[in-house]
Design an enzyme around this catalytic site. Structure first.
Site, mmCIF file in Angstrom:
data_model
loop_
_atom_site.group_PDB
_atom_site.id
_atom_site.type_symbol
_atom_site.label_atom_id
_atom_site.label_comp_id
_atom_site.label_asym_id
_atom_site.label_seq_id
_atom_site.Cartn_x
_atom_site.Cartn_y
_atom_site.Cartn_z
ATOM 1 N N CYS A 1 14.805 32.040 90.456
ATOM 2 C CA CYS A 1 14.038 33.013 91.248
ATOM 3 C C CYS A 1 14.588 34.429 91.055
ATOM 4 O O CYS A 1 13.831 35.403 90.998
ATOM 5 C CB CYS A 1 14.086 32.647 92.726
ATOM 6 S SG CYS A 1 13.438 31.006 93.068
HETATM 7 C C1 BEZ Z 1 16.047 28.455 91.206
HETATM 8 O O1 BEZ Z 1 15.330 29.427 91.508
HETATM 9 O O2 BEZ Z 1 16.959 28.578 90.431
HETATM 10 C C2 BEZ Z 1 15.739 27.109 91.750
HETATM 11 C C3 BEZ Z 1 15.210 26.968 93.029
HETATM 12 C C4 BEZ Z 1 14.973 25.699 93.519
HETATM 13 C C5 BEZ Z 1 15.260 24.589 92.720
HETATM 14 C C6 BEZ Z 1 15.752 24.752 91.439
HETATM 15 C C7 BEZ Z 1 16.004 26.014 90.939
#
Ligand code: BEZ
Length: 209
Positions: free
Chosen positions: A45
């Site tokens: 994210c």
């Molecule tokens: C991420 O944004 O890295 C992420 C968020 C939830 C699950 C897996 C990755």
């Protein structure tokens, strides 16, 4: 109830990192992108929001306003934006909705319970100036989206909204486009002054208008 292409984009008022806003008023006459991410302070994210911020000028050139969402609280957004700016070498200027009560996530069907009961998947909606949904995308938490592809789709949507054309697979700005099937060939030959290449009666190309 899912939100589909052609539907009116549901309106809402929400708390965001730049203050309370009404979605339709925020969009005004612009195109819009509403996209969700699973959680603040997560690695994928962080790169997605950073990339969106880096491309701010490209969205602006396309008269497109961006609005992000997660179900995290405003104080999380504020601290996380600092991290995004620092690690992705950018400045997040677009608002991030703090959808703690999941009002917007529910309106846009962004929580897919068999993926996660509590967090949003990576949904993305492109909304036209008429407030209708033009594109929907859904990615899982583990896969970051390609924001250059989002710009490419915006180019296609804006071009095809204005001209009786469609864009072929992997089309890029400046490449030939397809005459839509609804236009008879005799009409196409008059309408498209740059010429029409007829490969099959149903497969006709013209230079990008
Ligand atoms: C991420 O944004 O890295 C992420 C968020 C939830 C699950 C897996 C990755």
């Amino acid at each position: 109830m899912s939100v589909r292409i052609g539907d009116e984009a549901p309106n809402f008022t929400a708390e965001t990192s730049i203050g309370t806003l009404n979605f339709h008023e925020y969009l005004g006459d612009s195109w819009g992108i509403l996209f969700s991410h699973p959680a603040d302070y997560t690695p994928v994210c962080t790169t997605e929001l950073g990339r969106t911020a880096q491309l701010a000028h490209e969205f602006e050139k396309r008269n497109t306003k961006v609005l992000a969402l997660s179900v995290d609280a405003l104080h999380n957004h504020t601290g996380w934006i600092n991290d995004i700016n620092e690690t992705q070498h950018t400045q997040v200027q677009f608002p991030i909705i703090a959808d703690t009560d999941r009002t917007v996530a529910t309106l846009y069907d962004m929580i897919h319970p068999n993926a996660s009961a509590t967090t949003t998947v990576r949904s993305l909606f492109i909304i036209g100036p008429d407030k209708k949904i033009k594109l929907t995308l859904t990615y899982p938490a583990s896969t970051g989206r390609n924001f250059v592809e989002v710009l490419r789709v915006l180019d296609s949507l804006q071009l095809t909204a204005e001209h009786s054309v469609a864009t072929p697979a992997d089309w890029q700005q400046g490449q030939d486009v397809i005459v839509i099937p609804a236009i008879p060939t005799e009409e196409a030959l008059v309408k498209f002054k740059k010429g029409v290449t007829i490969v099959k009666p149903y497969l006709r190309y013209t230079p990008q208008p």
